[in-house]
Design an enzyme around this catalytic site. Structure first.
Site, PDB file in Angstrom:
ATOM      1  CB  CYS A 134      -0.996  -0.010   1.157  1.00 19.40           C
ATOM      2  SG  CYS A 134      -2.347   1.187   0.920  1.00 19.40           S
ATOM      3  CG  ASP A 203      -5.886   2.674   7.536  1.00 16.93           C
ATOM      4  OD1 ASP A 203      -5.031   2.149   6.815  1.00 16.93           O
ATOM      5  OD2 ASP A 203      -6.550   3.674   7.206  1.00 16.93           O
TER       6      ASP A 203
END
Ligand code: RUB
Length: 315
Positions: A134, A203
């Protein structure tokens, strides 16, 4: 029904549609947006101002559900206004406190990334081959800082389907002069034998040290464990979820199926179900170390950080 300003709606949409993405940037954008809201109206008193800011904050929190940085940054901002409001100051004084709170959060958040880079880069050795998944500003900072220290590093970057955030990471690191190889997500196991360390962002981090990050992270971590490759997570402390201490689960965002296959194709096959979870949970036993701006923590030590940050545990 509350009418939200263009500023709020634009920011909400930018986060929801991922024009603004990545947990840290989402948090800073939310706080910057609230800072603009401060002066949008001539509030008659502190209570009116507080309730307007609370409504705006609660609205922004709904833009994306998984990045805990979003509610944490908004709650932190609102808490400072609430404390100010209790002191009996005027609306203008509270507004000044609010502006300062926003600036301080943004500054501290950027500072935290730098600090994570400094601390994390020490864990990277000359000659290391890394793998990242990512697009994490914190993970990029660690890798870039190690590179700028003169360490010879090679980085494998997974493309990160379905939104290809890996391309952003590959481009950012290649622009800084690193040796980058972009691979399909499904090739992670094939290349893992070449990898010395995996480094990803987060996150959210749960009280038990589990890390919630882009879908596929847990597969990569499991493959890394299989080949005894260390897994490092680079994350600011405001990504730790205090609610998970009380047993709450972190909601995993599920995005539209059209990110996986085009709508026209899906329409041709109405019986095919599509699932598109944006994140997954990597259990703590698959993670070796979490790099924060407050130092290195084994995932099982995150609970101690929570105690310091939120005074959640009896002393
Ligand atoms: C981004 C993602 C990142 C974390 C950490 O997902 O999973 O690894 O948010 O990023 P999305 P950072 O693209 O769906 O937002 O370190 O920049 O906060």
């Amino acid at each position: 029904m509350v009418e939200f300003s263009d500023n709020l709606q634009k920011s909400f949409n930018n986060i929801k549609t991922m024009k603004v993405r990545g947990a840290g940037l989402i948090a800073r954008t939310a706080v910057e947006t609230l800072k603009v809201e401060i002066d949008r109206e001539n509030d008659r008193d502190v209570t009116a101002f507080l309730s307007r800011m609370t409504e705006a904050g609660e609205y922004l929190k709904l833009a994306r559900p998984t990045a805990v940085s979003l509610p944490n940054s908004i709650n932190n901002f609102l808490r400072q206004i609430q404390v100010g409001a209790k002191s009996g100051s005027s609306v203008e004084e509270i507004k000044a406190i609010s502006r300062k709170a926003a600036d301080m959060f943004i500054e501290a958040s950027l500072e935290a990334i730098k600090k994570i880079g400094e601390i994390g880069s020490k864990r990277i050795s000359d000659g290391d081959v890394l793998l990242t998944h990512c697009n994490s500003q914190s993970a990029i900072e660690v890798i870039s800082m190690a590179h700028s220290q003169g360490k010879n590093i090679k980085v494998f970057v997974t493309e990160t389907r379905p939104r290809y955030q890996g391309r952003l990471t590959a481009a950012a690191l290649a622009d800084r002069g690193l040796d980058i190889t972009l691979i399909p997500d499904s090739a992670a196991r094939l290349y893992m034998t070449k990898i010395d360390k995996v480094i990803v962002g987060a996150d959210a981090i749960a009280a038990n040290g589990a890390v919630i990050n882009k879908i596929g992270t847990s597969q990569i971590a499991a493959i890394a464990k299989e080949s005894r490759t260390r897994v490092m997570v680079a994350a600011e402390t405001y990504k730790i979820s205090p609610q998970t201490f009380l047993g709450e689960l972190i909601e995993i965002e599920e995005r539209d199926g059209s990110e996986i296959a085009p709508k026209e194709w899906l329409n041709l096959h109405p019986n095919i179900k599509v699932r598109n979870p944006a994140f997954d949970v990597t259990p703590s036993e698959y993670i070796d170390i979490i790099i924060t701006e407050m130092g290195l923590f084994p995932p099982q030590g995150i609970i101690l950080l929570l105690k310091d940050l939120y005074s959640l545990l009896p002393s």
